[in-house]
Scaffold this motif. Sequence first.
Motif, PDB file in Angstrom:
ATOM      1  N   LEU A   1       0.833  -1.203   0.000  1.00  0.00           N
ATOM      2  CA  LEU A   1       0.000   0.000   0.000  1.00  0.00           C
ATOM      3  C   LEU A   1       0.866   1.250   0.000  1.00  0.00           C
ATOM      4  CD1 LEU A   1      -2.836   1.367   0.350  1.00  0.00           C
ATOM      5  CD2 LEU A   1      -2.407   1.257   2.825  1.00  0.00           C
ATOM      6  N   TYR A   2       1.883   1.274   0.843  1.00  0.00           N
ATOM      7  CA  TYR A   2       2.777   2.435   0.881  1.00  0.00           C
ATOM      8  C   TYR A   2       3.576   2.545  -0.404  1.00  0.00           C
ATOM      9  CZ  TYR A   2       1.859   4.028   5.613  1.00  0.00           C
ATOM     10  OH  TYR A   2       1.262   4.569   6.723  1.00  0.00           O
ATOM     11  N   LEU A   3       4.039   1.430  -0.925  1.00  0.00           N
ATOM     12  CA  LEU A   3       4.799   1.446  -2.177  1.00  0.00           C
ATOM     13  C   LEU A   3       3.969   2.035  -3.306  1.00  0.00           C
ATOM     14  CD1 LEU A   3       7.437   0.570  -3.618  1.00  0.00           C
ATOM     15  CD2 LEU A   3       6.361  -1.657  -3.998  1.00  0.00           C
ATOM     16  N   GLN A   4       2.654   1.803  -3.277  1.00  0.00           N
ATOM     17  CA  GLN A   4       1.749   2.296  -4.319  1.00  0.00           C
ATOM     18  C   GLN A   4       1.171   3.666  -3.986  1.00  0.00           C
ATOM     19  OE1 GLN A   4       0.363  -2.254  -5.579  1.00  0.00           O
ATOM     20  NE2 GLN A   4      -1.085  -0.936  -4.504  1.00  0.00           N
ATOM     21  N   GLY A   5       1.810   4.370  -3.042  1.00  0.00           N
ATOM     22  CA  GLY A   5       1.386   5.736  -2.725  1.00  0.00           C
ATOM     23  C   GLY A   5       0.025   5.826  -2.086  1.00  0.00           C
ATOM     24  N   GLY A   6      -0.398   4.754  -1.372  1.00  0.00           N
ATOM     25  CA  GLY A   6      -1.693   4.764  -0.698  1.00  0.00           C
ATOM     26  C   GLY A   6      -2.841   4.250  -1.537  1.00  0.00           C
ATOM     27  N   VAL A   7      -2.544   3.782  -2.745  1.00  0.00           N
ATOM     28  CA  VAL A   7      -3.585   3.288  -3.663  1.00  0.00           C
ATOM     29  C   VAL A   7      -3.685   1.772  -3.536  1.00  0.00           C
ATOM     30  CG1 VAL A   7      -4.256   3.038  -6.085  1.00  0.00           C
ATOM     31  CG2 VAL A   7      -3.269   5.198  -5.269  1.00  0.00           C
ATOM     32  N   TRP A   8      -4.930   1.258  -3.540  1.00  0.00           N
ATOM     33  CA  TRP A   8      -5.163  -0.193  -3.528  1.00  0.00           C
ATOM     34  C   TRP A   8      -6.337  -0.506  -4.445  1.00  0.00           C
ATOM     35  CZ3 TRP A   8      -1.921  -3.616  -1.354  1.00  0.00           C
ATOM     36  CH2 TRP A   8      -2.310  -4.955  -1.341  1.00  0.00           C
ATOM     37  N   ASP A   9      -6.101  -1.392  -5.391  1.00  0.00           N
ATOM     38  CA  ASP A   9      -7.138  -1.762  -6.373  1.00  0.00           C
ATOM     39  C   ASP A   9      -7.732  -0.531  -7.041  1.00  0.00           C
ATOM     40  OD1 ASP A   9      -6.840  -4.492  -6.043  1.00  0.00           O
ATOM     41  OD2 ASP A   9      -8.485  -4.690  -4.609  1.00  0.00           O
ATOM     42  N   GLY A  10      -6.864   0.410  -7.372  1.00  0.00           N
ATOM     43  CA  GLY A  10      -7.304   1.605  -8.071  1.00  0.00           C
ATOM     44  C   GLY A  10      -7.978   2.647  -7.211  1.00  0.00           C
ATOM     45  N   ARG A  11      -8.050   2.431  -5.917  1.00  0.00           N
ATOM     46  CA  ARG A  11      -8.725   3.348  -5.000  1.00  0.00           C
ATOM     47  C   ARG A  11      -7.708   3.985  -4.071  1.00  0.00           C
ATOM     48  NH1 ARG A  11     -12.521   1.072  -0.190  1.00  0.00           N
ATOM     49  NH2 ARG A  11     -12.885   3.035   0.944  1.00  0.00           N
ATOM     50  N   GLN A  12      -7.777   5.315  -3.916  1.00  0.00           N
ATOM     51  CA  GLN A  12      -6.875   6.017  -3.019  1.00  0.00           C
ATOM     52  C   GLN A  12      -7.369   5.853  -1.587  1.00  0.00           C
ATOM     53  OE1 GLN A  12      -4.091   8.135  -4.370  1.00  0.00           O
ATOM     54  NE2 GLN A  12      -3.417   7.655  -2.292  1.00  0.00           N
ATOM     55  N   LEU A  13      -6.749   4.935  -0.847  1.00  0.00           N
ATOM     56  CA  LEU A  13      -7.155   4.690   0.535  1.00  0.00           C
ATOM     57  C   LEU A  13      -6.489   5.663   1.491  1.00  0.00           C
ATOM     58  CD1 LEU A  13      -6.996   0.789   0.849  1.00  0.00           C
ATOM     59  CD2 LEU A  13      -8.983   2.206   0.348  1.00  0.00           C
ATOM     60  N   LEU A  14      -5.191   5.757   1.395  1.00  0.00           N
ATOM     61  CA  LEU A  14      -4.379   6.576   2.296  1.00  0.00           C
ATOM     62  C   LEU A  14      -3.880   7.779   1.521  1.00  0.00           C
ATOM     63  CD1 LEU A  14      -3.217   6.522   5.212  1.00  0.00           C
ATOM     64  CD2 LEU A  14      -1.230   5.325   4.288  1.00  0.00           C
ATOM     65  N   ALA A  15      -4.010   8.951   2.097  1.00  0.00           N
ATOM     66  CA  ALA A  15      -3.643  10.176   1.382  1.00  0.00           C
ATOM     67  C   ALA A  15      -2.195  10.119   0.913  1.00  0.00           C
ATOM     68  CB  ALA A  15      -3.839  11.394   2.293  1.00  0.00           C
ATOM     69  N   PRO A  16      -1.931  10.441  -0.356  1.00  0.00           N
ATOM     70  CA  PRO A  16      -0.555  10.405  -0.842  1.00  0.00           C
ATOM     71  C   PRO A  16       0.355  11.355  -0.084  1.00  0.00           C
ATOM     72  CG  PRO A  16      -2.004  11.500  -2.429  1.00  0.00           C
ATOM     73  CD  PRO A  16      -2.878  10.871  -1.396  1.00  0.00           C
ATOM     74  N   GLU A  17      -0.208  12.461   0.408  1.00  0.00           N
ATOM     75  CA  GLU A  17       0.602  13.391   1.194  1.00  0.00           C
ATOM     76  C   GLU A  17       1.084  12.732   2.484  1.00  0.00           C
ATOM     77  OE1 GLU A  17      -2.633  15.728  -1.000  1.00  0.00           O
ATOM     78  OE2 GLU A  17      -2.512  13.905   0.233  1.00  0.00           O
ATOM     79  N   TRP A  18       0.208  11.904   3.084  1.00  0.00           N
ATOM     80  CA  TRP A  18       0.622  11.221   4.306  1.00  0.00           C
ATOM     81  C   TRP A  18       1.711  10.208   4.011  1.00  0.00           C
ATOM     82  CZ3 TRP A  18       0.000  12.093   9.335  1.00  0.00           C
ATOM     83  CH2 TRP A  18       0.474  11.112  10.209  1.00  0.00           C
ATOM     84  N   VAL A  19       1.536   9.438   2.944  1.00  0.00           N
ATOM     85  CA  VAL A  19       2.553   8.446   2.571  1.00  0.00           C
ATOM     86  C   VAL A  19       3.903   9.130   2.395  1.00  0.00           C
ATOM     87  CG1 VAL A  19       3.272   6.792   0.806  1.00  0.00           C
ATOM     88  CG2 VAL A  19       0.873   6.883   1.533  1.00  0.00           C
ATOM     89  N   ALA A  20       3.905  10.256   1.701  1.00  0.00           N
ATOM     90  CA  ALA A  20       5.163  10.960   1.459  1.00  0.00           C
ATOM     91  C   ALA A  20       5.793  11.461   2.752  1.00  0.00           C
ATOM     92  CB  ALA A  20       4.915  12.131   0.501  1.00  0.00           C
ATOM     93  N   GLU A  21       4.980  12.009   3.645  1.00  0.00           N
ATOM     94  CA  GLU A  21       5.509  12.533   4.899  1.00  0.00           C
ATOM     95  C   GLU A  21       5.951  11.419   5.844  1.00  0.00           C
ATOM     96  OE1 GLU A  21       5.921  15.999   5.915  1.00  0.00           O
ATOM     97  OE2 GLU A  21       5.938  15.861   3.729  1.00  0.00           O
ATOM     98  N   ALA A  22       5.179  10.341   5.883  1.00  0.00           N
ATOM     99  CA  ALA A  22       5.499   9.243   6.797  1.00  0.00           C
ATOM    100  C   ALA A  22       6.795   8.556   6.431  1.00  0.00           C
ATOM    101  CB  ALA A  22       4.360   8.224   6.810  1.00  0.00           C
ATOM    102  N   THR A  23       7.148   8.587   5.143  1.00  0.00           N
ATOM    103  CA  THR A  23       8.285   7.797   4.668  1.00  0.00           C
ATOM    104  C   THR A  23       9.475   8.661   4.260  1.00  0.00           C
ATOM    105  OG1 THR A  23       7.369   7.734   2.402  1.00  0.00           O
ATOM    106  CG2 THR A  23       6.737   5.955   3.909  1.00  0.00           C
ATOM    107  N   ARG A  24       9.521   9.867   4.794  1.00  0.00           N
ATOM    108  CA  ARG A  24      10.717  10.691   4.631  1.00  0.00           C
ATOM    109  C   ARG A  24      11.242  11.047   6.008  1.00  0.00           C
ATOM    110  NH1 ARG A  24      10.670  16.048   5.780  1.00  0.00           N
ATOM    111  NH2 ARG A  24       8.663  17.097   6.039  1.00  0.00           N
ATOM    112  N   VAL A  25      12.444  11.591   6.075  1.00  0.00           N
ATOM    113  CA  VAL A  25      13.058  11.939   7.355  1.00  0.00           C
ATOM    114  C   VAL A  25      12.292  13.095   7.994  1.00  0.00           C
ATOM    115  CG1 VAL A  25      15.127  12.790   8.498  1.00  0.00           C
ATOM    116  CG2 VAL A  25      15.332  11.140   6.635  1.00  0.00           C
TER     117      VAL A  25
END
Length: 468
Positions: free
Chosen positions: A222-246
């Motif tokens: 899910l994180y690798l796909q930027g929060g998208v699962w089966d074509g649906r944005q589950l987790l906000a891409p902004e959160w994924v980006a912030e959670a996985t950076r320093v």
Amino acid sequence: MTALPRSAPSAQATDARGVIAFLDAIEGVSGIEPHSIMLLRHGHVIAEGWWAPYHPDGVQQLYSLSKSFTGTAAGFAWAEGLLDLDAPVISYFPELDADITDPRSRSILVRHVASMSAGHSSEQWDRALATDREEPVRGFLLDPPDGTPGVTFAYSQSTTYALGAIIQRQSGQSLIEYLRPRLFEPLGIGEAFWGRHPAAGRDLAFSGLHVTTDAVARLGQLYLQGGVWDGRQLLAPEWVAEATRVQVDNSGDNGSGSDSDSDWSQGYGFQFWMSRHGYRGDGAFGQLCVVLPEHDVVLAMTTEAVPMHLILDAAWTHLLPAFDREGSAEADAALKHRLTGLQFPFPDGEEVPDSEFTVAHTAVERLRKVSLTAQKLTLQEEDGTLTTLPLLTGSWPPPTGHLSARAVQTDADTVRVDLQFVQSPHKLVITGDLRSGTFDADWRVDPLGHVSRLSLFDLANPEPREAP
């Protein structure tokens, strides 16, 4: 639950020989006992295996890998307006406002507890409990940080506990309840449960989550796909980006004894560690969710490993070169064979004689008697409770409940029993002395938490047990 797609490694531009080399580097190494592995590339499972008595449907204690699921809950709460990263933690606990007077504690923001940068310079959980076991958030805030919030990093359970407490208070649900429709159901994650704080009645947040290895792999994907699962944005891409950076630098003294080149000194995000390659969630004894965006790879593993760094070192040495290297059908077949019929190694010896042992020393204090036949192990506790497990010659039997056992006579005077708690990484090694008729029982690796006085039932069935 829809199965993740499967593929041969070579079909996903991966040389299976590198995966075999990785397995060679961690199997049989002192202090490392792998329990499961799932390797995904381009969204396909290209390698998977479970070492018996572990199996694909079994849930396992994630220890601190639980934090990455709590961080994901924070991402949903943030997107729903339940959580403001720039709000003070104290603002979510108005009943504590009169108690928390130190400006340093009052300056701790939600983003600080999300990123392990509340300003304390060391693990703070025991101090929080000592101050207020009934409400650990109060104990946490009554201990003012000795550093600078947002700058000073310390890996501390109190921070994740506070984050989880805010989510549960704001949503009116436990973390499991909150995540069920937002994460578990959309990703096809089934059984899951979380240990609770006994006094506050909250899911523990920093540890205690039990899910399958497949669930760990799906979270990484899910994180690798930027929060998208089966074509649906589950987790906000902004959160994924912030959670996985320093979010905070941890290259100084981070309490792990690591040097600046280690995978524990590359920075910390929102409940994710940055690594020399990619990022990861990890838990004690080697519960791992490693995400490698540059290679489109997720590695999910459960182990009982003390030198966790050796697993990551082996991944960087052997797995990374295998990606985008030409594979072959022969190598694919060799890897498939390698991952078939896995089980823990076991000492050589003879079939056990009928025997009975009373306790000389035991790390599980209630255990008092051990009885053996060639086909059966019986464990008796101080209150008379009996646990009976089958024994098979030459292999691990399927778990009975959440326990599996093997036994062998290793020499003329000694019987060894390995008792595996398959919802955890842990094994109890029982050594019976045929001369004295007594046994010693010790953990191969001591579990975290106060477990010595728990019954075998509670140890093997953690779902109803509240975490210390």
